[in-house]
Design an enzyme around this catalytic site. Structure first.
Site: not given
Length: 247
Positions: A64, A18, A67, A35, A20-22, A205, A129
């Site tokens: 979802s 969370d 969009w 981004h 990227n835009g800010r 956690e 991984l």
């Protein structure tokens, strides 16, 4: 330089990427630059998880609900996804990383869907991984699709309603075969799940970090692992220390 050693290591780490835009707005840049910088953080974090010995890393790449964002931003995100797969798939495959996609695939454009399927198929036999990419993913939608699948079996007589168990629900979710996340990390200072792995997070956690996703990387990832190692996980029971006192 050797990797740090943790007293307790999560098998599965999930991350809500969370901010990227800010991050971009804070620097007077267009959101698209946030981004793009975020993709670099993805690369560094995937490498750090592999080096630390994490078995499963789930990244919330595109929900979802995303969009609803402006068409230009959605188009840019789709372009970044395609560029990431085309550029990084060979490296991930060489590092024995397995890619798995979760989310609703039915409404995806064929070019996006084909790239995702190619990534899964190319890496399906890899054993290091497992990189789980949550794309066009919403947990409520995932659970609803699982319920529809179970209901269809009940209607067809293949299953009785009272035979439905949590284990059977697990088997119908997008994450079937993947252990629940031990640790969920969210960047940008927000402290909510945002429709991410609601069922699977029952005993996870949580570590919330104030930094925006483009500033996330190896150092902050390891700091989150250190916080996890200090947690006392009881899963509804008593810790060994408390149990010993009670005996």
């Amino acid at each position: 330089m050797s990797e740090p050693v943790f007293l307790s290591m999560p098998e599965h780490v999930a991350i809500i990427m969370d901010g990227n835009g800010r991050w971009a707005k804070q620097r007077g840049l267009p959101r698209a630059m946030g981004h793009r910088k975020g993709v670099e953080a993805v690369r560094e974090t995937v490498r750090a998880a592999g080096d630390a010995g994490i078995k499963y890393l789930t990244l919330f790449a595109f929900s979802s609900e995303n969009w609803r964002r402006p068409e230009a931003e959605v188009s840019d995100l789709m372009g970044l996804l395609k560029a990431f797969i085309r550029r990084d798939l060979a490296e991930l495959h060489a590092q024995n990383v397995r890619i798995r996609i979760i989310g609703d695939r039915h409404s995806l454009r064929s070019d996006i869907l084909n790239l995702l399927l190619e990534a899964e198929e190319t890496t399906r036999d890899n054993t290091a991984l497992t990189l789980v990419i949550a794309f066009n993913y919403g947990s409520r939608d995932e659970i609803a699709r699982a319920m529809v699948s179970l209901a269809e079996d009940v209607e067809a007589g293949r299953l009785r309603a009272r035979e439905i168990t949590p284990e059977l629900v697990n088997a119908r979710l997008d994450t079937a075969g993947i252990p629940d996340p031990d640790l969920i990390i969210r960047t940008s200072g927000e402290e909510r799940l945002s429709n991410f792995l609601l069922w699977q997070a029952a005993y996870s956690e949580f570590v919330f970090v104030p930094e925006y996703w483009p500033d996330f990387g190896r150092e902050l990832f390891y700091a989150a692992l250190e916080k996890f190692a200090a947690r006392d996980r009881r899963f509804g029971g008593l810790s060994p220390q408390a149990a010993a006192v009670g005996t």
